[in-house]
Write a protein that holds these residues in place. Structure first.
Motif, PDB file in Angstrom:
ATOM      1  N   ASN A  13       0.798  -1.228   0.000  1.00 53.05           N
ATOM      2  CA  ASN A  13       0.000   0.000   0.000  1.00 53.05           C
ATOM      3  C   ASN A  13       0.827   1.273   0.000  1.00 53.05           C
ATOM      4  N   GLU A  14       2.155   1.135  -0.182  1.00 55.26           N
ATOM      5  CA  GLU A  14       2.971   2.309  -0.474  1.00 55.26           C
ATOM      6  C   GLU A  14       2.871   2.702  -1.943  1.00 55.26           C
ATOM      7  N   HIS A  15       2.260   1.825  -2.756  1.00 63.27           N
ATOM      8  CA  HIS A  15       2.118   2.072  -4.188  1.00 63.27           C
ATOM      9  C   HIS A  15       0.669   2.415  -4.539  1.00 63.27           C
ATOM     10  N   PRO A  16       0.454   3.190  -5.609  1.00 64.28           N
ATOM     11  CA  PRO A  16      -0.907   3.299  -6.142  1.00 64.28           C
ATOM     12  C   PRO A  16      -1.437   1.909  -6.496  1.00 64.28           C
ATOM     13  N   PHE A  17      -2.743   1.726  -6.432  1.00 69.15           N
ATOM     14  CA  PHE A  17      -3.305   0.377  -6.533  1.00 69.15           C
ATOM     15  C   PHE A  17      -2.843  -0.352  -7.791  1.00 69.15           C
ATOM     16  N   LEU A  18      -2.877   0.281  -8.942  1.00 68.24           N
ATOM     17  CA  LEU A  18      -2.548  -0.429 -10.175  1.00 68.24           C
ATOM     18  C   LEU A  18      -1.069  -0.806 -10.261  1.00 68.24           C
ATOM     19  N   ASP A  19      -0.238  -0.176  -9.461  1.00 64.31           N
ATOM     20  CA  ASP A  19       1.183  -0.533  -9.437  1.00 64.31           C
ATOM     21  C   ASP A  19       1.475  -1.696  -8.490  1.00 64.31           C
ATOM     22  N   ARG A  20       0.492  -2.104  -7.709  1.00 63.70           N
ATOM     23  CA  ARG A  20       0.714  -3.190  -6.740  1.00 63.70           C
ATOM     24  C   ARG A  20       0.828  -4.551  -7.424  1.00 63.70           C
ATOM     25  N   PHE A  21       0.259  -4.688  -8.602  1.00 64.75           N
ATOM     26  CA  PHE A  21       0.371  -5.952  -9.332  1.00 64.75           C
ATOM     27  C   PHE A  21       1.837  -6.262  -9.632  1.00 64.75           C
ATOM     28  N   ALA A  22       2.552  -5.267 -10.141  1.00 66.44           N
ATOM     29  CA  ALA A  22       3.967  -5.455 -10.460  1.00 66.44           C
ATOM     30  C   ALA A  22       4.772  -5.762  -9.208  1.00 66.44           C
ATOM     31  N   ALA A  23       4.463  -5.078  -8.102  1.00 65.66           N
ATOM     32  CA  ALA A  23       5.197  -5.304  -6.857  1.00 65.66           C
ATOM     33  C   ALA A  23       4.982  -6.730  -6.351  1.00 65.66           C
ATOM     34  N   ALA A  24       3.741  -7.212  -6.433  1.00 69.26           N
ATOM     35  CA  ALA A  24       3.459  -8.578  -5.979  1.00 69.26           C
ATOM     36  C   ALA A  24       4.186  -9.606  -6.839  1.00 69.26           C
ATOM     37  N   GLN A  47      -5.310  -6.228 -17.959  1.00 68.75           N
ATOM     38  CA  GLN A  47      -4.008  -5.958 -18.561  1.00 68.75           C
ATOM     39  C   GLN A  47      -2.892  -6.082 -17.537  1.00 68.75           C
ATOM     40  N   ARG A  48      -3.127  -5.585 -16.309  1.00 70.00           N
ATOM     41  CA  ARG A  48      -2.119  -5.726 -15.250  1.00 70.00           C
ATOM     42  C   ARG A  48      -1.862  -7.203 -14.951  1.00 70.00           C
ATOM     43  N   LEU A  49      -2.916  -7.985 -14.882  1.00 72.81           N
ATOM     44  CA  LEU A  49      -2.749  -9.419 -14.625  1.00 72.81           C
ATOM     45  C   LEU A  49      -1.915 -10.067 -15.728  1.00 72.81           C
ATOM     46  N   ALA A  50      -2.247  -9.752 -16.970  1.00 77.96           N
ATOM     47  CA  ALA A  50      -1.532 -10.349 -18.095  1.00 77.96           C
ATOM     48  C   ALA A  50      -0.080  -9.881 -18.146  1.00 77.96           C
ATOM     49  N   ASP A  51       0.137  -8.605 -17.892  1.00 79.22           N
ATOM     50  CA  ASP A  51       1.491  -8.059 -17.972  1.00 79.22           C
ATOM     51  C   ASP A  51       2.440  -8.724 -16.976  1.00 79.22           C
ATOM     52  N   HIS A  52       1.892  -9.150 -15.830  1.00 71.80           N
ATOM     53  CA  HIS A  52       2.761  -9.646 -14.756  1.00 71.80           C
ATOM     54  C   HIS A  52       2.559 -11.127 -14.463  1.00 71.80           C
ATOM     55  N   ALA A  96     -14.320 -10.983 -17.077  1.00 72.23           N
ATOM     56  CA  ALA A  96     -13.241 -10.225 -17.707  1.00 72.23           C
ATOM     57  C   ALA A  96     -11.880 -10.551 -17.099  1.00 72.23           C
ATOM     58  N   LEU A  97     -11.860 -10.880 -15.798  1.00 75.16           N
ATOM     59  CA  LEU A  97     -10.601 -11.130 -15.096  1.00 75.16           C
ATOM     60  C   LEU A  97     -10.301 -12.614 -14.951  1.00 75.16           C
ATOM     61  N   ASN A  98     -11.168 -13.453 -15.503  1.00 69.50           N
ATOM     62  CA  ASN A  98     -11.032 -14.904 -15.377  1.00 69.50           C
ATOM     63  C   ASN A  98     -10.867 -15.307 -13.915  1.00 69.50           C
ATOM     64  N   CYS A  99     -11.703 -14.732 -13.057  1.00 69.37           N
ATOM     65  CA  CYS A  99     -11.646 -14.974 -11.622  1.00 69.37           C
ATOM     66  C   CYS A  99     -12.658 -16.052 -11.254  1.00 69.37           C
ATOM     67  N   PRO A 100     -12.226 -17.130 -10.619  1.00 67.67           N
ATOM     68  CA  PRO A 100     -13.140 -18.241 -10.360  1.00 67.67           C
ATOM     69  C   PRO A 100     -14.027 -18.079  -9.145  1.00 67.67           C
ATOM     70  N   ARG A 101     -13.719 -17.104  -8.245  1.00 62.98           N
ATOM     71  CA  ARG A 101     -14.426 -17.029  -6.965  1.00 62.98           C
ATOM     72  C   ARG A 101     -14.886 -15.606  -6.661  1.00 62.98           C
ATOM     73  N   LEU A 102     -16.101 -15.498  -6.140  1.00 62.06           N
ATOM     74  CA  LEU A 102     -16.652 -14.225  -5.696  1.00 62.06           C
ATOM     75  C   LEU A 102     -17.113 -14.365  -4.253  1.00 62.06           C
TER      76      LEU A 102
END
Length: 271
Positions: A13-24, A47-52, A96-102
């Motif tokens: 959470n030191e990063h903006p939300f969309l930058d956290r994907f790369a950090a993880a 796109q963030r999921l695919a990029d990383h 859209a995110l291919n997420c199996p669980r809600l």
């Protein structure tokens, strides 16, 4: 070794939300979860999921007015139309995110409303949601949450969550087993893993240290032992899910705050 997913609402959470994907991803996580995606376009998240090279493993359906203190609406009579509209939006994101669980949050029990009425509303909403999700190959999860963090939350115990899932009978309605909440409310965590994981009704685990909700190597739970229990039972019953790392880094939102606290994960990977 269990598969661990970074919860991006709390970690990095030191990063903006969309930058956290790369950090993880840089720290070796292969899966992510978070509370809600709806402030961002699904295409940007995908796109963030695919990029990383990350898998989206879980997020929550809309919870009502979160900023005003609502914590779900599934048990609230008179909010059924809002619940259905929100869940339809969640399914669109899941596709859209291919997420199996809600995860469907139950909500806070309002004063003056009989529990039997709340229960009936909750179970009817869950049965409907599970039916909708099944057509798209998605699972619906319910989670017992401790009343210290969420005073008045409708669902607090593992046994009740499993009773509901069993009573509704939808194969895709499962329980989100948060080890942190379970320890606070009930304890006897290892035996509950052994009891419930073989039933096929546990869809996901989450963790945090107890009581401060920091890294799992701080606090009263012996997580290395619990990971071994999960591994042992999962191997026996064929469970192949994820453990979401839903904790607040002890160092807070400072540069490297999450990474510096991942010694527990590095030790687990070496074990």
């Amino acid at each position: 070794m269990p598969r661990f997913a970074a919860n991006l609402s709390l970690l990095y959470n030191e990063h903006p939300f969309l930058d956290r994907f790369a950090a993880a991803a840089a720290d070796g996580f292969q899966g992510v979860e978070y509370l809600f995606p709806y402030a961002f376009a699904a295409a940007d998240l995908a796109q963030r999921l695919a990029d990383h090279g990350l898998q989206q493993v879980l997020f929550n359906a809309p919870p009502g007015d979160w900023d005003a203190g609502e914590r779900g609406i599934a048990c609230l009579p008179g909010r059924e139309a809002e619940f259905r509209a929100g869940f339809a939006q969640a399914l669109d994101y899941a596709q859209a995110l291919n997420c199996p669980r809600l995860h469907v949050m139950a909500g806070l029990a309002p004063a003056g409303v009989e529990r039997t009425r709340l229960q009936a509303t909750y179970e009817a909403n869950l049965a409907w949601a599970a039916e909708q999700a099944a057509t798209l190959g998605r699972e619906v999860l319910i989670e017992p949450i401790n009343p210290r963090d969420f005073p008045g939350y409708f669902l607090t115990h593992q046994a009740e969550a499993h009773r509901i899932a069993q009573a509704i009978g939808a194969p895709n309605l499962k329980v989100q087993f948060d080890l942190y909440h379970c320890q606070i409310v009930e304890g006897d965590v290892a035996m509950k893993i052994r009891q419930y994981l073989p039933t096929g009704r546990v869809g996901h685990f989450q963790l945090a240290g107890v009581p401060q909700r920091h890294e799992p190597d701080v606090g009263e739970l012996n997580y290395p032992y619990l990971f071994n229990v999960i591994d042992e039972v999962a191997e026996a019953c064929g469970w192949q899910g994820w453990i979401g790392c839903e904790y607040r880094p002890a160092r807070g939102a400072v540069a490297g705050g999450t990474r510096d606290g991942l010694g527990w994960l590095r030790d687990t990977r070496r074990a």
